[in-house]
Design a protein around this motif. Structure first.
Motif, PDB file in Angstrom:
ATOM      1  N   GLY A 169       0.820  -1.204   0.000  1.00 16.91           N
ATOM      2  CA  GLY A 169       0.000   0.000   0.000  1.00 16.91           C
ATOM      3  C   GLY A 169       0.852   1.251   0.000  1.00 16.91           C
ATOM      4  N   ILE A 170       0.261   2.357   0.453  1.00 23.44           N
ATOM      5  CA  ILE A 170       0.903   3.670   0.448  1.00 23.44           C
ATOM      6  C   ILE A 170       1.155   4.109   1.894  1.00 23.44           C
ATOM      7  CG2 ILE A 170       0.612   6.104  -0.170  1.00 23.44           C
ATOM      8  CD1 ILE A 170      -1.201   5.187  -2.456  1.00 23.44           C
ATOM      9  N   GLY A 171       2.332   4.676   2.139  1.00 24.01           N
ATOM     10  CA  GLY A 171       2.646   5.129   3.483  1.00 24.01           C
ATOM     11  C   GLY A 171       3.662   6.251   3.479  1.00 24.01           C
ATOM     12  N   SER A 172       3.848   6.854   4.638  1.00 28.96           N
ATOM     13  CA  SER A 172       4.786   7.971   4.798  1.00 28.96           C
ATOM     14  C   SER A 172       6.145   7.453   5.247  1.00 28.96           C
ATOM     15  CB  SER A 172       4.247   8.964   5.829  1.00 28.96           C
ATOM     16  OG  SER A 172       5.234   9.918   6.167  1.00 28.96           O
ATOM     17  N   LEU A 173       7.197   7.946   4.572  1.00 26.89           N
ATOM     18  CA  LEU A 173       8.561   7.562   4.924  1.00 26.89           C
ATOM     19  C   LEU A 173       9.444   8.805   4.958  1.00 26.89           C
ATOM     20  CD1 LEU A 173       9.114   4.444   2.613  1.00 26.89           C
ATOM     21  CD2 LEU A 173       8.850   4.404   5.105  1.00 26.89           C
ATOM     22  N   PRO A 174      10.465   8.809   5.810  1.00 23.75           N
ATOM     23  CA  PRO A 174      11.470   9.874   5.708  1.00 23.75           C
ATOM     24  C   PRO A 174      12.236   9.689   4.400  1.00 23.75           C
ATOM     25  CG  PRO A 174      12.153   8.203   7.299  1.00 23.75           C
ATOM     26  CD  PRO A 174      10.746   7.878   6.914  1.00 23.75           C
ATOM     27  N   ASP A 175      12.537  10.763   3.726  1.00 22.69           N
ATOM     28  CA  ASP A 175      13.116  10.665   2.387  1.00 22.69           C
ATOM     29  C   ASP A 175      14.450   9.935   2.368  1.00 22.69           C
ATOM     30  OD1 ASP A 175      10.937  12.056   1.424  1.00 22.69           O
ATOM     31  OD2 ASP A 175      11.927  14.002   1.471  1.00 22.69           O
ATOM     32  N   TYR A 176      15.251  10.064   3.444  1.00 22.28           N
ATOM     33  CA  TYR A 176      16.579   9.444   3.432  1.00 22.28           C
ATOM     34  C   TYR A 176      16.517   7.932   3.294  1.00 22.28           C
ATOM     35  CZ  TYR A 176      15.921   7.870   8.257  1.00 22.28           C
ATOM     36  OH  TYR A 176      15.433   7.251   9.385  1.00 22.28           O
ATOM     37  N   ILE A 177      15.442   7.326   3.808  1.00 24.80           N
ATOM     38  CA  ILE A 177      15.393   5.866   3.867  1.00 24.80           C
ATOM     39  C   ILE A 177      15.108   5.236   2.514  1.00 24.80           C
ATOM     40  CG2 ILE A 177      12.945   5.440   4.360  1.00 24.80           C
ATOM     41  CD1 ILE A 177      13.833   3.544   6.573  1.00 24.80           C
ATOM     42  N   THR A 178      14.625   6.017   1.580  1.00 26.38           N
ATOM     43  CA  THR A 178      14.275   5.461   0.270  1.00 26.38           C
ATOM     44  C   THR A 178      15.457   5.448  -0.695  1.00 26.38           C
ATOM     45  OG1 THR A 178      13.588   7.612  -0.639  1.00 26.38           O
ATOM     46  CG2 THR A 178      11.923   6.329   0.543  1.00 26.38           C
ATOM     47  N   GLN A 179      16.551   6.109  -0.331  1.00 23.87           N
ATOM     48  CA  GLN A 179      17.701   6.163  -1.226  1.00 23.87           C
ATOM     49  C   GLN A 179      18.288   4.773  -1.445  1.00 23.87           C
ATOM     50  OE1 GLN A 179      20.684   8.976  -0.078  1.00 23.87           O
ATOM     51  NE2 GLN A 179      19.482  10.714  -0.747  1.00 23.87           N
TER      52      GLN A 179
END
Length: 296
Positions: free
Chosen positions: A237-247
């Motif tokens: 599904g869709i969720g909120s993540l801190p941007d740094y963790i997606t790198q």
């Protein structure tokens, strides 16, 4: 008081059992037990309550442990300062970081640091609780909030922002949401109530959606940011993540980028006593450079 026995006592008090302390000290369980019994006999005091589930400190044992812990912490600090008197940086630096920052952002960059400074050993401790730097549970820490202890030095590393993310698989299957209202019928993933976080509005997207539909409920909760990342990446599904963790993670895209969640500053923190430590300053400067190279 025999110094070697005191060292063994401290290890047993930390581990809570003779067996686990023996593994740390590379001694047999029976050897550790004999040393503790000898220490108790010399003091003529019981230091542990022994029971089937492990060991508990007695009142006298707790007093001795607190003193021993302070002594070993000061010795570790002295050892670090002595190591830094050498012209070439050497020795261990013990780094505390949250699971999310440490495993996803910091760990992939450690190899470069080791290549630059091969005589420094990095001991990374991943824990969402804050370790006590004053008591030498770690040398330095990456904290996701400004420290409140007066005896700590801090340097801001970066500002972390939150956005919505989904996997490319999920988007291909369900389409790209165009507005907040489109999210009402989507599968929403959030942090569980037990999630350690200094952000009061960590589930900001759920708060926003409840203003559209007060009956909306998330399909999945997890108390760890890395667990949430994997759930989103799996297409759940869709969720909120801190941007740094997606790198560095493929197959994950930002959704409704105009919606911005909470933001907070991350700090590099270390005790006043290590102000002149070469390892601490070298590691700090390395992190600052890597942050400047990152795109959040």
């Amino acid at each position: 008081m025999d110094w070697d026995k005191l060292r063994i006592f401290h290890a047993v008090a930390e581990a809570g059992s003779f067996t686990h302390a023996g593994e740390t000290l590379h001694l047999s369980q029976s050897a550790v037990s004999r040393q503790i019994s000898a220490l108790e006999e010399s003091l003529q005091l019981p230091l542990f309550h022994r029971h089937a589930r492990g060991l508990l400190l007695t009142e006298q044992g707790e007093l001795l442990y607190q003193t021993a812990h302070e002594v070993f912490a000061k010795l570790a600090m002295t050892e670090a300062m002595l190591a830094d008197t050498k012209s070439k940086p050497t020795g261990e630096i013990k780094v505390s970081a949250t699971v999310g920052v440490g495993s996803n952002w910091l760990t992939p960059r450690i190899r470069e640091f080791i290549d630059l400074y091969p005589d420094i050993t990095v001991n990374l401790i991943l824990a969402d609780r804050e370790l006590d730097l004053a008591m030498r549970e770690a040398d330095v820490a990456i904290r996701l909030r400004e420290p409140v202890q007066p005896d700590l030095i801090m340097r801001k590393l970066m500002t972390v922002k939150h956005h919505l993310y989904a996997s490319t698989e999920y988007i291909q299957k369900n389409g790209t949401p165009k507005s907040l209202e489109d999210l009402v019928d989507r599968k929403i993933l959030v942090y569980g109530e037990e999630a350690p976080s200094s952000i009061a509005s960590v589930n900001w997207i759920l708060d926003m959606l409840k203003e559209v539909d007060e009956n909306i409920q998330p399909i999945f909760k997890v108390n760890n940011v890395y667990g949430l990342l994997l759930a989103i990446q799996s297409g759940l599904g869709i969720g909120s993540l801190p941007d740094y963790i997606t790198q560095g993670h493929k197959g994950i895209v930002r959704v409704l980028p105009e919606l911005e969640g909470p933001e907070f500053d991350a700090y590099y923190v270390y005790p006043e006593e290590l102000r002149n430590s070469k390892r601490v300053t070298i590691f700090r400067d390395f992190l600052i450079r890597k942050v400047s190279e990152s795109v959040f």
